[in-house]
Write a protein that holds these residues in place. Sequence first.
Motif, PDB file in Angstrom:
ATOM      1  N   MET A  84      28.354  53.237  38.713  1.00  0.00           N
ATOM      2  CA  MET A  84      29.330  52.154  38.774  1.00  0.00           C
ATOM      3  C   MET A  84      30.636  52.563  38.087  1.00  0.00           C
ATOM      4  N   THR A  85      30.516  53.205  36.938  1.00  0.00           N
ATOM      5  CA  THR A  85      31.703  53.683  36.212  1.00  0.00           C
ATOM      6  C   THR A  85      32.473  54.692  37.048  1.00  0.00           C
ATOM      7  N   GLN A  86      31.737  55.553  37.739  1.00  0.00           N
ATOM      8  CA  GLN A  86      32.370  56.543  38.614  1.00  0.00           C
ATOM      9  C   GLN A  86      33.121  55.866  39.760  1.00  0.00           C
ATOM     10  N   GLU A  87      32.512  54.827  40.336  1.00  0.00           N
ATOM     11  CA  GLU A  87      33.150  54.108  41.448  1.00  0.00           C
ATOM     12  C   GLU A  87      34.461  53.463  41.010  1.00  0.00           C
ATOM     13  N   ILE A  88      34.452  52.895  39.816  1.00  0.00           N
ATOM     14  CA  ILE A  88      35.684  52.299  39.292  1.00  0.00           C
ATOM     15  C   ILE A  88      36.741  53.378  39.090  1.00  0.00           C
ATOM     16  N   GLY A  89      36.333  54.518  38.527  1.00  0.00           N
ATOM     17  CA  GLY A  89      37.259  55.619  38.322  1.00  0.00           C
ATOM     18  C   GLY A  89      37.839  56.136  39.630  1.00  0.00           C
ATOM     19  N   GLN A  90      36.984  56.257  40.656  1.00  0.00           N
ATOM     20  CA  GLN A  90      37.446  56.725  41.963  1.00  0.00           C
ATOM     21  C   GLN A  90      38.423  55.732  42.581  1.00  0.00           C
ATOM     22  N   PHE A  91      38.127  54.445  42.429  1.00  0.00           N
ATOM     23  CA  PHE A  91      39.023  53.407  42.961  1.00  0.00           C
ATOM     24  C   PHE A  91      40.385  53.456  42.276  1.00  0.00           C
ATOM     25  N   LEU A  92      40.380  53.600  40.952  1.00  0.00           N
ATOM     26  CA  LEU A  92      41.636  53.667  40.210  1.00  0.00           C
ATOM     27  C   LEU A  92      42.442  54.901  40.610  1.00  0.00           C
ATOM     28  N   GLY A  93      41.743  56.002  40.845  1.00  0.00           N
ATOM     29  CA  GLY A  93      42.415  57.208  41.315  1.00  0.00           C
ATOM     30  C   GLY A  93      43.026  57.001  42.696  1.00  0.00           C
ATOM     31  N   ARG A 128      44.739  36.594  40.113  1.00  0.00           N
ATOM     32  CA  ARG A 128      45.008  38.024  39.957  1.00  0.00           C
ATOM     33  C   ARG A 128      43.710  38.806  39.789  1.00  0.00           C
ATOM     34  N   LYS A 129      42.795  38.265  38.987  1.00  0.00           N
ATOM     35  CA  LYS A 129      41.506  38.940  38.769  1.00  0.00           C
ATOM     36  C   LYS A 129      40.689  38.999  40.061  1.00  0.00           C
ATOM     37  N   LEU A 130      40.751  37.914  40.837  1.00  0.00           N
ATOM     38  CA  LEU A 130      40.022  37.906  42.102  1.00  0.00           C
ATOM     39  C   LEU A 130      40.641  38.895  43.085  1.00  0.00           C
ATOM     40  N   ALA A 131      41.952  39.000  43.076  1.00  0.00           N
ATOM     41  CA  ALA A 131      42.639  39.966  43.953  1.00  0.00           C
ATOM     42  C   ALA A 131      42.209  41.394  43.614  1.00  0.00           C
ATOM     43  N   THR A 132      42.037  41.671  42.314  1.00  0.00           N
ATOM     44  CA  THR A 132      41.549  42.986  41.884  1.00  0.00           C
ATOM     45  C   THR A 132      40.171  43.257  42.465  1.00  0.00           C
ATOM     46  N   LEU A 133      39.285  42.257  42.363  1.00  0.00           N
ATOM     47  CA  LEU A 133      37.923  42.418  42.879  1.00  0.00           C
ATOM     48  C   LEU A 133      37.919  42.575  44.395  1.00  0.00           C
ATOM     49  N   LYS A 134      38.799  41.842  45.072  1.00  0.00           N
ATOM     50  CA  LYS A 134      38.890  41.971  46.531  1.00  0.00           C
ATOM     51  C   LYS A 134      39.285  43.392  46.921  1.00  0.00           C
ATOM     52  N   SER A 135      40.260  43.944  46.224  1.00  0.00           N
ATOM     53  CA  SER A 135      40.700  45.316  46.517  1.00  0.00           C
ATOM     54  C   SER A 135      39.594  46.318  46.223  1.00  0.00           C
ATOM     55  N   PHE A 136      38.902  46.122  45.099  1.00  0.00           N
ATOM     56  CA  PHE A 136      37.859  47.055  44.675  1.00  0.00           C
ATOM     57  C   PHE A 136      36.697  47.082  45.666  1.00  0.00           C
ATOM     58  N   PHE A 137      36.178  45.903  46.025  1.00  0.00           N
ATOM     59  CA  PHE A 137      35.014  45.875  46.905  1.00  0.00           C
ATOM     60  C   PHE A 137      35.381  46.215  48.357  1.00  0.00           C
ATOM     61  N   LYS A 138      36.619  45.945  48.742  1.00  0.00           N
ATOM     62  CA  LYS A 138      37.082  46.373  50.063  1.00  0.00           C
ATOM     63  C   LYS A 138      37.110  47.897  50.124  1.00  0.00           C
ATOM     64  N   TYR A 139      37.527  48.515  49.028  1.00  0.00           N
ATOM     65  CA  TYR A 139      37.537  49.977  48.939  1.00  0.00           C
ATOM     66  C   TYR A 139      36.112  50.520  49.020  1.00  0.00           C
TER      67      TYR A 139
END
Length: 302
Positions: free
Chosen positions: A8-17, A81-92
């Motif tokens: 999960m930590t890796q997925e967040i890191g990849q998304f941020l990258g 704003r927090k929900l928009a972040t989650l939408k972008s993350f899970f869409k990715y």
Amino acid sequence: MTNRRWAMTQEIGQFLGYIGAERGFTAKTVEAYRHDLGKFSEFATGELGGAWQSGDVDQHTIRAYMQFLADKGNAAVSRGRKLATLKSFFKYLLSEDKIKSDPVAQVRMPKIQQKEPSYLTEQEYKRLLKVVKNNATKYFKLRDTAIITMLLGTGLRLNELVQMNIGDVNFEDNTIKVTRKGNQERILPTSEEVLIVIQRYLRTREGVLLHEPLFLSKRNKRIDTASVWHLVKKYLKQAQIEKEKLSPHTLRHTFATTLLKQGENLLTIKQLLSHKNLRTTERYLHINGEDLKAAVDKIDLQ
């Protein structure tokens, strides 16, 4: 840390990258996404247990998080704003085949009550400029006059202003180059009046080079957003201008409102402000009591 949590930590890191390198998001925006995802991870750990992973999250988890934030007193804008972040993350994650379905797709954004932007009247912004010229110290008078004039005359965001270099101002074409949201560069027209005050300020600088910051701090470094925020608030207070949530962004609102009052159409204002959506620009269709009275007085019934 378990293998599932590490994934999960890796997925967040990849998304941020991804949003930093491929989407061109600024470092500040990427950090905001990191913070939001970190807070959600803390909540999900409490809800789903320490070994949860992205595929375990469903729409009920997301809705529970939104309710948790509301119960904590987070405003609708903050929850959105927090929900928009989650939408972008899970869409990715869905696009990368990390999950089988998007748990946020069916969750609606919180309803946000649109407030009329706070802006200065012509009398107020002229008083503000007069206060800067009369009250600023000799060392900062030309710089601060240029900053306030530029914010009023171009509608720049605070971070756009401080990022500008001397070479971004084209005195021959009367244009400025601005780095807007998503690292998008825009060439914008600017008035002769704005360019004149910039030139006056630059004449006080020794051996100016095109790659140097346009505005310097007292330590001769690029001025930061906090310093500009402070000086704008200081001069607004000295000008005895009292409105809700006064800030440098008020001057951006003033720029848009002034153009609208002068008869410019919304599409032109949208382009100058680099709004992606016309609905954002439509916020400037506010009409105060004096405008309403003037409109009624124009009716000739005789």
